[in-house]
Design a protein around this motif. Structure first.
Motif, PDB file in Angstrom:
ATOM      1  N   HIS A 213      43.478  45.119  45.922  1.00 51.07           N
ATOM      2  CA  HIS A 213      43.136  43.712  45.656  1.00 51.07           C
ATOM      3  C   HIS A 213      41.761  43.382  46.207  1.00 51.07           C
ATOM      4  CE1 HIS A 213      43.298  39.317  45.754  1.00 51.07           C
ATOM      5  NE2 HIS A 213      43.013  39.392  47.043  1.00 51.07           N
ATOM      6  N   HIS A 214      41.488  43.859  47.412  1.00 53.77           N
ATOM      7  CA  HIS A 214      40.199  43.559  48.026  1.00 53.77           C
ATOM      8  C   HIS A 214      39.044  44.168  47.239  1.00 53.77           C
ATOM      9  CE1 HIS A 214      36.856  44.262  50.893  1.00 53.77           C
ATOM     10  NE2 HIS A 214      37.142  43.024  51.255  1.00 53.77           N
ATOM     11  N   LYS A 215      39.195  45.408  46.811  1.00 60.20           N
ATOM     12  CA  LYS A 215      38.137  46.072  46.049  1.00 60.20           C
ATOM     13  C   LYS A 215      37.877  45.369  44.719  1.00 60.20           C
ATOM     14  CE  LYS A 215      38.673  50.711  48.008  1.00 60.20           C
ATOM     15  NZ  LYS A 215      39.081  52.122  47.755  1.00 60.20           N
ATOM     16  N   ARG A 216      38.923  44.841  44.116  1.00 62.63           N
ATOM     17  CA  ARG A 216      38.760  44.167  42.822  1.00 62.63           C
ATOM     18  C   ARG A 216      38.204  42.764  42.976  1.00 62.63           C
ATOM     19  NH1 ARG A 216      44.278  45.646  39.385  1.00 62.63           N
ATOM     20  NH2 ARG A 216      43.742  47.833  38.950  1.00 62.63           N
ATOM     21  N   THR A 217      38.444  42.149  44.147  1.00 66.18           N
ATOM     22  CA  THR A 217      38.063  40.744  44.334  1.00 66.18           C
ATOM     23  C   THR A 217      36.673  40.590  44.924  1.00 66.18           C
ATOM     24  OG1 THR A 217      40.392  40.180  44.689  1.00 66.18           O
ATOM     25  CG2 THR A 217      38.754  38.557  45.391  1.00 66.18           C
ATOM     26  N   PHE A 218      36.338  41.445  45.905  1.00 66.49           N
ATOM     27  CA  PHE A 218      35.072  41.306  46.617  1.00 66.49           C
ATOM     28  C   PHE A 218      34.117  42.414  46.207  1.00 66.49           C
ATOM     29  CE2 PHE A 218      38.239  39.193  49.176  1.00 66.49           C
ATOM     30  CZ  PHE A 218      37.597  38.031  49.585  1.00 66.49           C
TER      31      PHE A 218
ATOM     32  N   ALA B 170      44.684  29.124  46.912  1.00 69.55           N
ATOM     33  CA  ALA B 170      44.647  30.504  46.427  1.00 69.55           C
ATOM     34  C   ALA B 170      44.140  31.413  47.544  1.00 69.55           C
ATOM     35  CB  ALA B 170      43.741  30.620  45.203  1.00 69.55           C
ATOM     36  N   LEU B 171      44.288  32.719  47.362  1.00 71.74           N
ATOM     37  CA  LEU B 171      43.727  33.674  48.301  1.00 71.74           C
ATOM     38  C   LEU B 171      42.197  33.584  48.280  1.00 71.74           C
ATOM     39  CD1 LEU B 171      45.889  36.886  47.661  1.00 71.74           C
ATOM     40  CD2 LEU B 171      46.138  35.227  49.507  1.00 71.74           C
ATOM     41  N   PRO B 172      41.527  33.955  49.378  1.00 63.79           N
ATOM     42  CA  PRO B 172      40.061  33.936  49.390  1.00 63.79           C
ATOM     43  C   PRO B 172      39.480  34.818  48.288  1.00 63.79           C
ATOM     44  CG  PRO B 172      40.917  34.195  51.616  1.00 63.79           C
ATOM     45  CD  PRO B 172      42.087  34.331  50.693  1.00 63.79           C
TER      46      PRO B 172
ATOM     47  N   ALA C  77      40.494  30.996  57.424  1.00 66.19           N
ATOM     48  CA  ALA C  77      41.176  31.525  56.241  1.00 66.19           C
ATOM     49  C   ALA C  77      42.320  30.609  55.821  1.00 66.19           C
ATOM     50  CB  ALA C  77      41.694  32.935  56.523  1.00 66.19           C
ATOM     51  N   VAL C  78      43.070  30.086  56.800  1.00 66.44           N
ATOM     52  CA  VAL C  78      44.181  29.182  56.471  1.00 66.44           C
ATOM     53  C   VAL C  78      43.640  27.914  55.820  1.00 66.44           C
ATOM     54  CG1 VAL C  78      46.222  28.001  57.325  1.00 66.44           C
ATOM     55  CG2 VAL C  78      45.424  30.040  58.494  1.00 66.44           C
ATOM     56  N   ARG C  79      42.622  27.351  56.442  1.00 66.41           N
ATOM     57  CA  ARG C  79      42.072  26.094  55.915  1.00 66.41           C
ATOM     58  C   ARG C  79      41.517  26.287  54.510  1.00 66.41           C
ATOM     59  NH1 ARG C  79      37.972  22.111  59.262  1.00 66.41           N
ATOM     60  NH2 ARG C  79      38.052  20.347  57.808  1.00 66.41           N
ATOM     61  N   LEU C  80      40.888  27.423  54.299  1.00 69.83           N
ATOM     62  CA  LEU C  80      40.344  27.720  52.971  1.00 69.83           C
ATOM     63  C   LEU C  80      41.454  27.798  51.928  1.00 69.83           C
ATOM     64  CD1 LEU C  80      38.006  28.612  51.114  1.00 69.83           C
ATOM     65  CD2 LEU C  80      38.435  30.944  51.881  1.00 69.83           C
ATOM     66  N   MET C  81      42.522  28.527  52.250  1.00 68.98           N
ATOM     67  CA  MET C  81      43.628  28.657  51.299  1.00 68.98           C
ATOM     68  C   MET C  81      44.335  27.332  51.078  1.00 68.98           C
ATOM     69  SD  MET C  81      45.319  32.409  52.122  1.00 68.98           S
ATOM     70  CE  MET C  81      45.546  32.135  53.880  1.00 68.98           C
TER      71      MET C  81
ATOM     72  N   LEU D 185      50.245  31.351  44.772  1.00 62.53           N
ATOM     73  CA  LEU D 185      50.429  31.223  46.213  1.00 62.53           C
ATOM     74  C   LEU D 185      51.264  30.002  46.585  1.00 62.53           C
ATOM     75  CD1 LEU D 185      49.836  32.350  48.995  1.00 62.53           C
ATOM     76  CD2 LEU D 185      47.667  31.099  48.988  1.00 62.53           C
ATOM     77  N   PHE D 186      50.885  28.841  46.095  1.00 62.06           N
ATOM     78  CA  PHE D 186      51.617  27.628  46.484  1.00 62.06           C
ATOM     79  C   PHE D 186      52.992  27.520  45.828  1.00 62.06           C
ATOM     80  CE2 PHE D 186      48.182  26.393  49.001  1.00 62.06           C
ATOM     81  CZ  PHE D 186      48.522  25.244  49.702  1.00 62.06           C
ATOM     82  N   PRO D 187      53.148  27.884  44.541  1.00 62.40           N
ATOM     83  CA  PRO D 187      54.520  27.951  44.022  1.00 62.40           C
ATOM     84  C   PRO D 187      55.388  28.896  44.832  1.00 62.40           C
ATOM     85  CG  PRO D 187      52.961  27.986  42.212  1.00 62.40           C
ATOM     86  CD  PRO D 187      52.147  28.099  43.474  1.00 62.40           C
TER      87      PRO D 187
END
Length: 327
Positions: A309-314, A132-134, A123-127, A59-61
């Protein structure tokens, strides 16, 4: 130190505008895309691109890459195509003026609402802190299946700096202003009343931004309903604007359509409307192409990529009551 903190959003604004204009100039050179559609197409490209960088754990790169490319294109086009900047000085100058006003209003401002529904600022503050993504470990996100296009663009606008919520609001204002900008169609003919017409359209533009902001105040709170509506308008208007040769909009349509559906799942409704409009003019003007077919399909691929992505992550999450998809 406090003075630098207050002035920084203004300095930052010039850099982010240069980045977006760099991408917009490149699109104008390569596709002939008019200036009023360039910056919102650039925002769409950056936001959707960073979502995929996030999937890869970069994300940051990705933020630095997107930023450097945009500034590089700005300098390159300034040297190689200076006439484009001169031609578009009025449009970008007017948008820049409105953004200066917004930035002034946002000085020392914090996001006005962090409730469970408008969790975008969280969400912004978390990332920004996790880089990284939540993930499933991040319990502060109430509705994990909401797409993150707007929080990610806010992150792009603030991720290289110290934590300042007014930069989140500045990012929202950028999307709002540049998604209303297409109502401008500056007269380029060398007639005596050219500037009179441009000034009139400029007043209409500023009045429209003011009406949207006053009638539905969301910029300070980071709600995304106004953003969703203005981006949807721009997408449909762009199709109508280029109705005589819709083949020119295949890439901007792909970018904005993907951005729209990544702002909120309900953007699917507006996307389908724009697709019907595009197909209508494509058939009417007999301008079908492979590019247009790709432009029609990719937004759905982008949406399905987020769902996967959501199904795999959460594993366990609170489902959104406003989700719309083909899944």
């Amino acid at each position: 130190m406090e003075g630098i903190r207050i002035l920084y959003p203004f300095l930052h604004l010039f850099l982010i505008l240069a980045c977006l204009i760099g991408y917009a100039c490149f699109l104008e050179v390569k596709l002939g895309l008019d200036a009023q559609f360039g910056p919102i197409s650039a925002i769409s490209f950056i936001s959707v691109g960073l979502i995929f960088f996030g999937y890869m754990g970069l994300l940051f790169p990705g933020i630095y890459i997107m930023y450097i490319i945009g500034l590089g294109l700005f300098v390159f086009c300034l040297l190689a195509y200076p006439k484009i900047y001169k031609k578009n000085l009025y449009i970008y100058g007017l948008a820049g003026f409105v953004m200066l006003v917004y930035t002034g209003l946002f000085l020392k401002s914090n996001v006005g609402d962090y409730d469970a529904f408008s969790h975008w600022g969280l969400a912004v503050r978390l990332m920004q802190t996790s880089r990284a993504l939540p993930s499933a470990m991040d319990k502060c996100i109430s509705f994990s299946d909401y797409p993150l296009a707007m929080p990610i663009f806010c992150l792009f606008n603030s991720g290289r700096t110290l934590y300042q919520e007014n930069l989140y609001q500045q990012a929202h204002a950028l999307v709002l202003v540049f998604s209303i900008l297409p109502i401008l169609d500056p007269t380029r003919e060398k007639s005596g009343n050219t500037w009179l017409k441009n000034i009139f359209m400029g007043i209409v533009f500023i009045f429209t931004v003011a009406v949207v902001e006053v009638a539905n105040v969301r910029t300070f709170t980071m709600y995304i309903d106004s953003i969703l509506a203005t981006v949807a308008f721009t997408l449909s208007y762009m199709v109508y604007y280029y109705r005589k040769d819709v083949r020119r909009v295949w890439l901007p349509f792909l970018l904005m359509g993907s951005f729209l559906i990544s702002i909120k799942h309900s953007g699917l409704i507006f996307l389908i409307f724009s697709m019907i409009l595009l197909i209508f003019f494509m058939i009417k003007e007999k301008k079908a192409s492979i590019g247009l077919l790709i432009g029609l399909l990719v937004p759905f691929i982008v949406q399905q990529a987020w769902i996967l992505h959501h199904k795999r992550t959460f594993v366990v999450e609170e489902a959104s009551k406003h989700s719309i998809s083909f899944a």
